[in-house]
Write a protein that holds these residues in place. Structure first.
Motif, PDB file in Angstrom:
ATOM      1  N   HIS A  70       0.854  -1.190   0.000  1.00 45.04           N
ATOM      2  CA  HIS A  70       0.000   0.000   0.000  1.00 45.04           C
ATOM      3  C   HIS A  70       0.889   1.239   0.000  1.00 45.04           C
ATOM      4  N   VAL A  71       0.259   2.354  -0.230  1.00 47.48           N
ATOM      5  CA  VAL A  71       0.996   3.597  -0.351  1.00 47.48           C
ATOM      6  C   VAL A  71       0.973   4.369   0.966  1.00 47.48           C
ATOM      7  N   VAL A  72       2.067   5.035   1.245  1.00 44.24           N
ATOM      8  CA  VAL A  72       2.176   5.914   2.407  1.00 44.24           C
ATOM      9  C   VAL A  72       2.550   7.305   1.905  1.00 44.24           C
ATOM     10  N   ILE A  73       1.752   8.289   2.293  1.00 41.04           N
ATOM     11  CA  ILE A  73       1.955   9.656   1.811  1.00 41.04           C
ATOM     12  C   ILE A  73       2.434  10.524   2.968  1.00 41.04           C
ATOM     13  N   LYS A  74       3.484  11.257   2.733  1.00 38.20           N
ATOM     14  CA  LYS A  74       4.024  12.194   3.706  1.00 38.20           C
ATOM     15  C   LYS A  74       4.313  13.505   2.985  1.00 38.20           C
ATOM     16  N   ASN A  75       3.365  14.420   3.046  1.00 42.05           N
ATOM     17  CA  ASN A  75       3.492  15.687   2.320  1.00 42.05           C
ATOM     18  C   ASN A  75       4.608  16.577   2.851  1.00 42.05           C
ATOM     19  N   SER A  76       4.990  16.387   4.101  1.00 42.90           N
ATOM     20  CA  SER A  76       6.043  17.223   4.682  1.00 42.90           C
ATOM     21  C   SER A  76       7.438  16.825   4.215  1.00 42.90           C
ATOM     22  N   LEU A 110      10.561  16.353   1.767  1.00 43.13           N
ATOM     23  CA  LEU A 110      11.064  17.077   0.601  1.00 43.13           C
ATOM     24  C   LEU A 110      11.528  16.139  -0.504  1.00 43.13           C
ATOM     25  N   THR A 111      11.886  14.913  -0.136  1.00 40.34           N
ATOM     26  CA  THR A 111      12.430  13.978  -1.130  1.00 40.34           C
ATOM     27  C   THR A 111      11.420  12.911  -1.535  1.00 40.34           C
ATOM     28  N   THR A 112      10.842  12.243  -0.545  1.00 38.50           N
ATOM     29  CA  THR A 112       9.942  11.119  -0.833  1.00 38.50           C
ATOM     30  C   THR A 112       8.596  11.387  -0.185  1.00 38.50           C
ATOM     31  N   GLN A 113       7.703  12.029  -0.920  1.00 38.78           N
ATOM     32  CA  GLN A 113       6.372  12.293  -0.399  1.00 38.78           C
ATOM     33  C   GLN A 113       5.463  11.072  -0.519  1.00 38.78           C
ATOM     34  N   LEU A 114       5.785  10.189  -1.440  1.00 38.39           N
ATOM     35  CA  LEU A 114       4.993   8.975  -1.623  1.00 38.39           C
ATOM     36  C   LEU A 114       5.938   7.783  -1.705  1.00 38.39           C
ATOM     37  N   ARG A 115       5.662   6.771  -0.925  1.00 38.48           N
ATOM     38  CA  ARG A 115       6.469   5.556  -0.974  1.00 38.48           C
ATOM     39  C   ARG A 115       5.550   4.352  -0.805  1.00 38.48           C
ATOM     40  N   VAL A 116       6.011   3.226  -1.296  1.00 36.08           N
ATOM     41  CA  VAL A 116       5.244   1.982  -1.250  1.00 36.08           C
ATOM     42  C   VAL A 116       5.762   1.126  -0.097  1.00 36.08           C
ATOM     43  N   VAL A 117       4.851   0.622   0.702  1.00 35.51           N
ATOM     44  CA  VAL A 117       5.195  -0.221   1.845  1.00 35.51           C
ATOM     45  C   VAL A 117       4.655  -1.619   1.582  1.00 35.51           C
ATOM     46  N   PHE A 118       5.538  -2.622   1.672  1.00 40.61           N
ATOM     47  CA  PHE A 118       5.159  -4.014   1.452  1.00 40.61           C
ATOM     48  C   PHE A 118       4.911  -4.710   2.794  1.00 40.61           C
ATOM     49  N   ASP A 119       3.891  -5.559   2.795  1.00 44.03           N
ATOM     50  CA  ASP A 119       3.506  -6.279   4.012  1.00 44.03           C
ATOM     51  C   ASP A 119       4.001  -7.722   3.915  1.00 44.03           C
ATOM     52  N   GLY A 120       5.202  -7.950   4.379  1.00 48.71           N
ATOM     53  CA  GLY A 120       5.775  -9.291   4.333  1.00 48.71           C
ATOM     54  C   GLY A 120       5.232 -10.226   5.391  1.00 48.71           C
ATOM     55  N   SER A 121       4.465  -9.736   6.337  1.00 46.02           N
ATOM     56  CA  SER A 121       3.904 -10.587   7.393  1.00 46.02           C
ATOM     57  C   SER A 121       2.513 -11.097   7.053  1.00 46.02           C
ATOM     58  N   SER A 122       1.998 -10.759   5.860  1.00 42.92           N
ATOM     59  CA  SER A 122       0.672 -11.214   5.449  1.00 42.92           C
ATOM     60  C   SER A 122       0.687 -12.715   5.180  1.00 42.92           C
ATOM     61  N   LYS A 123      -0.235 -13.445   5.791  1.00 42.98           N
ATOM     62  CA  LYS A 123      -0.275 -14.893   5.656  1.00 42.98           C
ATOM     63  C   LYS A 123      -0.825 -15.294   4.290  1.00 42.98           C
TER      64      LYS A 123
END
Length: 208
Positions: free
Chosen positions: A153-159, A161-174
């Protein structure tokens, strides 16, 4: 009126028994009939006595019996109808503005995920960078059972300066086997220094 026995209406022991030959000699002039009763007041040498039967008014007890002509199913249906909430909630001004904002800027994808259009484009570009940098590749496996889909899923951090949007992977999903990617991978050695080493090195330098 002086009664010969003021507690004549209460049960108690006998003070004495007077025979019939003496009873009439004790009577004096004076007799009063109790209205609507089969009793009289008779004057004697000892005082007034009460003779006869006194009927007390009966106490009426009211009982109510309620009979339901409807079945149990109809009663349960009425109960759930009463307990149901309103189908449409009355929204406040702030809630209506939030609802309109949601309808204007958000849309559903084919997989029913909610995503804003501008975020969707940035999300796609971010995923393409994984392909370009060689961090991921397209699977060529023909058997679907050997594949594992890693949720992300996506994580948005508008504050930022470099990476306002990054993708987070859920490796613990069964998976369907009950195991996750983290369960199947080897842990390996920690690439970071422990806290003790960091503190020792921190104290060994004059200016940090």
């Amino acid at each position: 009126m002086k009664l010969s026995d003021r507690s004549f209406h209460l049960p108690g022991p006998f003070d004495g028994i007077i025979g019939a030959e003496y009873f009439l000699q004790l009577l004096k002039q004076g007799k009063i009939k109790v209205p609507n009763q089969n009793a009289i007041l008779q004057n004697t040498v000892f005082g007034w006595i009460v003779a006869g039967k006194i009927t007390l008014p009966e106490t009426t007890i009211q009982m109510s019996c309620h009979l339901l002509s409807t079945s149990l199913n109809e009663q349960l249906e009425k109960f759930w109808t009463i307990e149901n909430c309103l189908e449409r909630k009355i929204l406040s001004l702030g809630e209506r503005e939030c609802e309109n904002h949601y309808k204007k800027y958000y849309a559903r994808c084919r997989n029913w995920k909610i995503l804003r259009p501008e975020i969707k484009e940035a999300y796609i570009e971010n995923m393409k960078s994984y392909l370009t940098n060689g961090n991921m590749s397209e699977s060529k496996l023909a058997c679907i059972r050997e594949e594992y889909y890693l949720p992300h899923h996506v994580v948005i951090k508008n504050s930022s300066l470099t990476t306002q949007l990054r993708v987070v992977f859920d490796g613990s999903s069964k998976s369907v086997t009950g195991l996750s990617l983290n369960d199947a991978l080897m842990v390996g050695l920690s690439m970071q220094e422990n806290l003790f080493s960091l503190l020792v090195r921190f104290r060994s330098i004059l200016i940090v």
